[in-house]
Enzyme design. Structure first.
Site, PDB file in Angstrom:
ATOM      1  N   CYS A 165      -2.907  17.183 -20.023  1.00  9.76           N
ATOM      2  CA  CYS A 165      -2.417  16.464 -21.211  1.00  9.76           C
ATOM      3  C   CYS A 165      -1.907  15.059 -20.881  1.00  9.76           C
ATOM      4  CB  CYS A 165      -1.313  17.264 -21.911  1.00  9.76           C
ATOM      5  SG  CYS A 165       0.247  17.284 -21.000  1.00  9.76           S
ATOM      6  N   HIS A 203      -1.536   1.373  -4.195  1.00 11.18           N
ATOM      7  CA  HIS A 203      -1.946   2.781  -4.135  1.00 11.18           C
ATOM      8  C   HIS A 203      -1.067   3.678  -4.995  1.00 11.18           C
ATOM      9  CE1 HIS A 203      -4.094   1.969  -0.026  1.00 11.18           C
ATOM     10  NE2 HIS A 203      -4.859   1.678  -1.064  1.00 11.18           N
ATOM     11  N   CYS A 217       2.241  22.473 -20.650  1.00  9.00           N
ATOM     12  CA  CYS A 217       0.966  22.835 -21.289  1.00  9.00           C
ATOM     13  C   CYS A 217       0.126  23.735 -20.381  1.00  9.00           C
ATOM     14  CB  CYS A 217       0.179  21.575 -21.664  1.00  9.00           C
ATOM     15  SG  CYS A 217      -0.768  20.854 -20.301  1.00  9.00           S
ATOM     16  N   GLN A 256       0.848  -1.194   0.000  1.00  6.07           N
ATOM     17  CA  GLN A 256       0.000   0.000   0.000  1.00  6.07           C
ATOM     18  C   GLN A 256       0.879   1.237   0.000  1.00  6.07           C
ATOM     19  OE1 GLN A 256      -3.387  -0.685   3.086  1.00  6.07           O
ATOM     20  NE2 GLN A 256      -1.806  -2.190   3.498  1.00  6.07           N
TER      21      GLN A 256
HETATM   22  P1  OAD Z   1      -1.497   2.851   8.962  1.00  2.00           P
HETATM   23  O1  OAD Z   1      -0.817   4.113   9.323  1.00  2.00           O
HETATM   24  O2  OAD Z   1      -2.974   2.825   9.003  1.00  2.00           O
HETATM   25  O3  OAD Z   1      -0.980   1.668   9.901  1.00  2.00           O
HETATM   26  C1  OAD Z   1       0.371   1.502  10.166  1.00  2.00           C
HETATM   27  C2  OAD Z   1       0.533   0.186  10.900  1.00  2.00           C
HETATM   28  O4  OAD Z   1       1.920  -0.038  11.068  1.00  2.00           O
HETATM   29  C3  OAD Z   1      -0.094   0.148  12.280  1.00  2.00           C
HETATM   30  O5  OAD Z   1      -0.833  -1.056  12.435  1.00  2.00           O
HETATM   31  C4  OAD Z   1       1.097   0.194  13.238  1.00  2.00           C
HETATM   32  O6  OAD Z   1       0.863  -0.552  14.435  1.00  2.00           O
HETATM   33  C5  OAD Z   1       2.166  -0.469  12.392  1.00  2.00           C
HETATM   34  N1  OAD Z   1       3.549  -0.085  12.711  1.00  2.00           N
HETATM   35  C6  OAD Z   1       4.031   1.069  13.231  1.00  2.00           C
HETATM   36  N2  OAD Z   1       5.365   1.027  13.330  1.00  2.00           N
HETATM   37  C7  OAD Z   1       5.754  -0.185  12.845  1.00  2.00           C
HETATM   38  C8  OAD Z   1       7.016  -0.835  12.667  1.00  2.00           C
HETATM   39  N3  OAD Z   1       8.170  -0.264  13.004  1.00  2.00           N
HETATM   40  N4  OAD Z   1       7.011  -2.089  12.144  1.00  2.00           N
HETATM   41  C9  OAD Z   1       5.843  -2.699  11.798  1.00  2.00           C
HETATM   42  N5  OAD Z   1       4.641  -2.120  11.937  1.00  2.00           N
HETATM   43  C10 OAD Z   1       4.593  -0.893  12.454  1.00  2.00           C
HETATM   44  O7  OAD Z   1      -0.927   2.439   7.508  1.00  2.00           O
HETATM   45  P2  OAD Z   1      -1.586   1.513   6.402  1.00  2.00           P
HETATM   46  O8  OAD Z   1      -2.268   0.341   6.991  1.00  2.00           O
HETATM   47  O9  OAD Z   1      -0.549   1.291   5.379  1.00  2.00           O
HETATM   48  O10 OAD Z   1      -3.999   5.145   1.764  1.00  2.00           O
HETATM   49  O11 OAD Z   1      -2.679   2.500   5.801  1.00  2.00           O
HETATM   50  C11 OAD Z   1      -3.444   2.087   4.724  1.00  2.00           C
HETATM   51  C12 OAD Z   1      -3.760   3.256   3.845  1.00  2.00           C
HETATM   52  O12 OAD Z   1      -4.347   4.303   4.604  1.00  2.00           O
HETATM   53  C13 OAD Z   1      -2.553   3.930   3.226  1.00  2.00           C
HETATM   54  O13 OAD Z   1      -2.056   3.267   2.084  1.00  2.00           O
HETATM   55  C14 OAD Z   1      -3.082   5.279   2.866  1.00  2.00           C
HETATM   56  C15 OAD Z   1      -3.783   5.575   4.172  1.00  2.00           C
HETATM   57  O14 OAD Z   1      -4.762   6.513   4.172  1.00  2.00           O
HETATM   58  C16 OAD Z   1      -4.235   6.170   0.934  1.00  2.00           C
HETATM   59  O15 OAD Z   1      -3.699   7.252   1.080  1.00  2.00           O
HETATM   60  C17 OAD Z   1      -5.189   5.849  -0.183  1.00  2.00           C
END
Ligand code: OAD
Length: 258
Positions: free
Chosen positions: A133, A122, A155, A104
């Protein structure tokens, strides 16, 4: 079970699997200096995602979204380098275990670490395209001086990042390929995602329903924990993936001994 037992059990399952797929989220790149979206220190503590990451907000006021969010992201993402978790997944691919990474993240760090089959669910922040364009430009080449935002193409049209905003669909090919990968794996590693944003969060369910084992690596439990996932390796991705990969190498080498 101790953390070491969990690392060992995960490594055993990987070593016995034939087709591993990883689903990664923002937590994967936290140790590369990129903040997550949710939780402590997350971007959505500072900004309302509907105001800075929704396509309608961007179309209404691109200058504001560029100024508040995209320019800062450009600086952070340009500096970021892969961490041991990215390198660990690339190693699992070289060992013939990991077939595909569905990410993601828009930071390109999996590819930089050497992963070859990466589905960018994403999009990717490295590229921009012109709303008028369709011309494509590399983000690093664009001037994000506050007086010149939003950046414009030759453009006169406005550039937008090649990332998926809220309110937009997932690129068809990424969605199709991810669903296929999720339904054909025998193990899915779900690393550093809060698993609350759809349709990405649905991939582990597809994997589980198709008979795969699902294992999470995350410092915190998620909605998948204890329901869809069999194990939660509770910890940071960098050290957990590195230790697991070392252990997989050891197990595979031992199995090759006559
Ligand atoms: P989140 O910010 O929602 O979640 C991050 C996750 O990483 C949490 O579950 C944390 O506990 C975990 N975390 C934090 N530090 C960590 C580490 N050092 N090692 C492992 N895990 C850790 O991020 P996503 O789930 O990626 O979409 O969010 C999904 C989508 O929401 C993103 O792609 C973005 C956002 O809005 C769009 O912008 C369309």
């Amino acid at each position: 079970m101790t953390p070491n037992d969990l690392i060992h059990q995960t490594a055993e399952i990987i070593a016995s699997s034939r087709h591993v797929v990883a689903l990664t989220g923002a937590g994967m790149s936290v140790e590369s200096g990129i903040p997550p979206f949710r939780g402590k220190g997350g971007l959505w503590e500072k900004f309302d995602p509907m105001e800075v990451a929704h396509i309608q907000s961007f179309m209404r006021n691109p200058e504001r979204v560029w100024r508040l969010l995209i320019s800062e992201m450009k600086d952070i993402l340009t500096e970021a380098r892969p961490n041991p978790a990215h390198y660990g997944l690339a190693r699992l691919e070289s060992l013939g275990k990991l077939k595909t990474v569905i990410t993601q993240n828009v930071d390109g760090l999996h590819q930089l670490a050497g992963s070859r089959d990466v589905i960018e669910f994403h999009g990717n922040f490295a590229w921009l395209w012109c709303l008028d364009c369709g011309d494509r430009a590399r983000t690093v080449d664009i001037d994000v001086n506050p007086g010149r935002l939003p950046p414009r193409c030759g453009c006169g049209g406005i550039y937008r990042p090649d990332c998926v905003f809220f309110g937009e669909s997932i690129p068809m090919q990424a969605l199709d390929r991810s669903q296929m990968a999720a339904s054909s794996c025998d193990l899915m590693l779900v690393i550093g995602t809060s698993a609350v944003v759809q349709p990405a969060a649905f991939m582990p369910l597809i994997a589980r329903q198709s008979g795969a084992v699902v294992i999470e690596i995350n410092p915190e439990p998620t909605p998948l924990t204890g329901t869809t996932s069999k194990l939660l390796v509770q910890g940071k991705a960098g050290s957990a993936v590195q230790q697991i990969t070392d252990e997989v190498e050891r197990i595979m080498a031992a199995r090759r001994q006559p």
